[in-house]
Design a protein around this motif. Structure first.
Motif, PDB file in Angstrom:
ATOM      1  N   UNK A  62      -2.677  27.413  -1.243  1.00  0.00           N
ATOM      2  CA  UNK A  62      -1.591  26.436  -1.390  1.00  0.00           C
ATOM      3  C   UNK A  62      -0.735  26.888  -2.551  1.00  0.00           C
ATOM      4  N   UNK A  63       0.541  26.611  -2.440  1.00  0.00           N
ATOM      5  CA  UNK A  63       1.462  26.934  -3.527  1.00  0.00           C
ATOM      6  C   UNK A  63       1.592  25.725  -4.436  1.00  0.00           C
ATOM      7  N   UNK A  64       1.909  25.998  -5.692  1.00  0.00           N
ATOM      8  CA  UNK A  64       2.222  24.895  -6.585  1.00  0.00           C
ATOM      9  C   UNK A  64       3.506  24.264  -6.072  1.00  0.00           C
ATOM     10  N   UNK A  65       3.569  22.990  -6.110  1.00  0.00           N
ATOM     11  CA  UNK A  65       4.708  22.272  -5.543  1.00  0.00           C
ATOM     12  C   UNK A  65       4.207  20.993  -4.901  1.00  0.00           C
ATOM     13  N   UNK A  66       4.885  20.555  -3.866  1.00  0.00           N
ATOM     14  CA  UNK A  66       4.526  19.288  -3.236  1.00  0.00           C
ATOM     15  C   UNK A  66       3.869  19.499  -1.873  1.00  0.00           C
ATOM     16  N   UNK A  67       2.834  18.699  -1.627  1.00  0.00           N
ATOM     17  CA  UNK A  67       2.183  18.679  -0.316  1.00  0.00           C
ATOM     18  C   UNK A  67       2.053  17.218   0.117  1.00  0.00           C
ATOM     19  N   UNK A  68       1.861  17.022   1.412  1.00  0.00           N
ATOM     20  CA  UNK A  68       1.632  15.683   1.939  1.00  0.00           C
ATOM     21  C   UNK A  68       0.168  15.594   2.340  1.00  0.00           C
ATOM     22  N   UNK A  69      -0.488  14.537   1.867  1.00  0.00           N
ATOM     23  CA  UNK A  69      -1.896  14.299   2.171  1.00  0.00           C
ATOM     24  C   UNK A  69      -1.992  12.973   2.915  1.00  0.00           C
ATOM     25  N   UNK A  70      -2.608  13.011   4.099  1.00  0.00           N
ATOM     26  CA  UNK A  70      -2.710  11.831   4.938  1.00  0.00           C
ATOM     27  C   UNK A  70      -3.964  11.030   4.623  1.00  0.00           C
ATOM     28  N   UNK A  71      -3.812   9.722   4.663  1.00  0.00           N
ATOM     29  CA  UNK A  71      -4.921   8.796   4.475  1.00  0.00           C
ATOM     30  C   UNK A  71      -5.190   8.061   5.770  1.00  0.00           C
ATOM     31  N   UNK A  72      -5.753   6.890   5.659  1.00  0.00           N
ATOM     32  CA  UNK A  72      -6.170   6.111   6.823  1.00  0.00           C
ATOM     33  C   UNK A  72      -5.040   5.247   7.366  1.00  0.00           C
ATOM     34  N   UNK A  73      -4.972   5.176   8.681  1.00  0.00           N
ATOM     35  CA  UNK A  73      -4.026   4.278   9.351  1.00  0.00           C
ATOM     36  C   UNK A  73      -4.734   3.005   9.784  1.00  0.00           C
ATOM     37  N   UNK A  74      -6.022   2.925   9.496  1.00  0.00           N
ATOM     38  CA  UNK A  74      -6.836   1.803   9.945  1.00  0.00           C
ATOM     39  C   UNK A  74      -7.766   2.217  11.077  1.00  0.00           C
ATOM     40  N   UNK A  75      -7.603   3.462  11.547  1.00  0.00           N
ATOM     41  CA  UNK A  75      -8.423   3.929  12.664  1.00  0.00           C
ATOM     42  C   UNK A  75      -9.067   5.290  12.398  1.00  0.00           C
ATOM     43  N   UNK A  76      -9.046   5.754  11.156  1.00  0.00           N
ATOM     44  CA  UNK A  76      -9.644   7.048  10.831  1.00  0.00           C
ATOM     45  C   UNK A  76     -10.693   6.876   9.735  1.00  0.00           C
ATOM     46  N   UNK A  77     -11.486   7.912   9.565  1.00  0.00           N
ATOM     47  CA  UNK A  77     -12.503   7.921   8.509  1.00  0.00           C
ATOM     48  C   UNK A  77     -11.899   8.524   7.239  1.00  0.00           C
ATOM     49  N   UNK A  78     -10.958   7.813   6.682  1.00  0.00           N
ATOM     50  CA  UNK A  78     -10.282   8.277   5.466  1.00  0.00           C
ATOM     51  C   UNK A  78     -10.050   7.085   4.565  1.00  0.00           C
ATOM     52  N   UNK A  79      -9.870   7.340   3.268  1.00  0.00           N
ATOM     53  CA  UNK A  79      -9.482   6.234   2.387  1.00  0.00           C
ATOM     54  C   UNK A  79      -7.998   5.923   2.583  1.00  0.00           C
ATOM     55  N   UNK A  80      -7.624   4.688   2.337  1.00  0.00           N
ATOM     56  CA  UNK A  80      -6.206   4.339   2.327  1.00  0.00           C
ATOM     57  C   UNK A  80      -5.573   5.018   1.118  1.00  0.00           C
ATOM     58  N   UNK A  81      -4.346   5.498   1.256  1.00  0.00           N
ATOM     59  CA  UNK A  81      -3.710   6.226   0.151  1.00  0.00           C
ATOM     60  C   UNK A  81      -3.479   5.329  -1.060  1.00  0.00           C
ATOM     61  N   UNK A  82      -3.490   4.024  -0.874  1.00  0.00           N
ATOM     62  CA  UNK A  82      -3.321   3.130  -2.022  1.00  0.00           C
ATOM     63  C   UNK A  82      -4.501   3.210  -2.978  1.00  0.00           C
ATOM     64  N   UNK A  83      -5.589   3.876  -2.581  1.00  0.00           N
ATOM     65  CA  UNK A  83      -6.716   4.134  -3.486  1.00  0.00           C
ATOM     66  C   UNK A  83      -6.274   5.079  -4.603  1.00  0.00           C
ATOM     67  N   UNK A  84      -5.205   5.821  -4.328  1.00  0.00           N
ATOM     68  CA  UNK A  84      -4.674   6.808  -5.263  1.00  0.00           C
ATOM     69  C   UNK A  84      -3.302   6.326  -5.739  1.00  0.00           C
ATOM     70  N   UNK A  85      -3.261   5.519  -6.789  1.00  0.00           N
ATOM     71  CA  UNK A  85      -1.980   4.943  -7.232  1.00  0.00           C
ATOM     72  C   UNK A  85      -0.954   6.012  -7.629  1.00  0.00           C
ATOM     73  N   UNK A  86       0.303   5.674  -7.425  1.00  0.00           N
ATOM     74  CA  UNK A  86       1.395   6.564  -7.815  1.00  0.00           C
ATOM     75  C   UNK A  86       1.315   6.819  -9.323  1.00  0.00           C
ATOM     76  N   UNK A  87       1.597   8.054  -9.708  1.00  0.00           N
ATOM     77  CA  UNK A  87       1.582   8.558 -11.086  1.00  0.00           C
ATOM     78  C   UNK A  87       0.177   8.836 -11.612  1.00  0.00           C
ATOM     79  N   UNK A  88      -0.866   8.725 -10.766  1.00  0.00           N
ATOM     80  CA  UNK A  88      -2.216   9.085 -11.208  1.00  0.00           C
ATOM     81  C   UNK A  88      -2.506  10.516 -10.775  1.00  0.00           C
ATOM     82  N   UNK A  89      -3.473  11.130 -11.451  1.00  0.00           N
ATOM     83  CA  UNK A  89      -3.808  12.521 -11.204  1.00  0.00           C
ATOM     84  C   UNK A  89      -5.228  12.611 -10.653  1.00  0.00           C
ATOM     85  N   UNK A  90      -5.416  13.497  -9.672  1.00  0.00           N
ATOM     86  CA  UNK A  90      -6.690  13.600  -8.977  1.00  0.00           C
ATOM     87  C   UNK A  90      -7.047  15.052  -8.706  1.00  0.00           C
TER      88      UNK A  90
END
Length: 167
Positions: free
Chosen positions: A78-106
């Protein structure tokens, strides 16, 4: 009588349908380090914004993905820059993206989503695929992913050493 019978049949079908069970994860007790070996990409990044989906029927918008500014790549291409990471739509085995608040680092262990034509990046909810960066530390189930494990605080230099040793 016919109405009662159709309710029983409908309920039985619902119970027997695998998707009715939600997520069932074989790796849900795995720690972050155990899961990095299964992930295609491990990055350190900052959540910039959510990608919203507007549902015209329900007259509401839901965040389905997040734009992440990649600061470091620990594994994968991956290059440094921006990527899109998908979370749950309510039908997948993923966390909702709101688990990762804006401006937080992970630190995120990501994989391509095989259910999409483009193989978009996604974070799974089946285990500890994320650690929060707080100052000069990481916080999460770094080495113990059991349900009763408490989040651990580890310095970034110690995390880097452990990550190099495990990959």
């Amino acid at each position: 009588m016919k109405h009662t019978f159709s309710i029983i049949i409908s309920f039985s079908i619902l119970l027997l349908t695998p998707s009715a069970y939600g997520c069932s994860c074989a790796s849900s007790k795995s720690s972050f380090f155990q899961l990095t070996n299964r992930s295609e990409l491990v990055i350190r990044g900052r959540v910039i914004e959510y990608v919203w989906h507007k549902d015209e029927r329900e007259k509401k918008s839901t965040p389905l993905a997040m734009t992440v500014e990649v600061k470091e790549v620990y594994k994968g291409a991956a290059k440094l820059g921006k990527i899109v990471v998908w979370g749950d739509s309510g039908m997948q085995c993923r966390p909702y993206v709101t688990k990762f608040p804006i401006k937080t680092e992970w630190i995120l262990a990501l994989s391509k989503d095989p259910s999409t034509a483009k193989g978009e990046l996604a974070v799974s909810a089946c285990g500890e695929y994320w650690l929060q960066v707080k100052g000069s530390n990481v916080v999460g189930k770094v080495t113990d992913g059991s349900p009763k494990a408490k989040p651990k605080v580890m310095s970034l230099p110690d995390f880097h050493k452990l990550l190099k040793a495990s990959t």
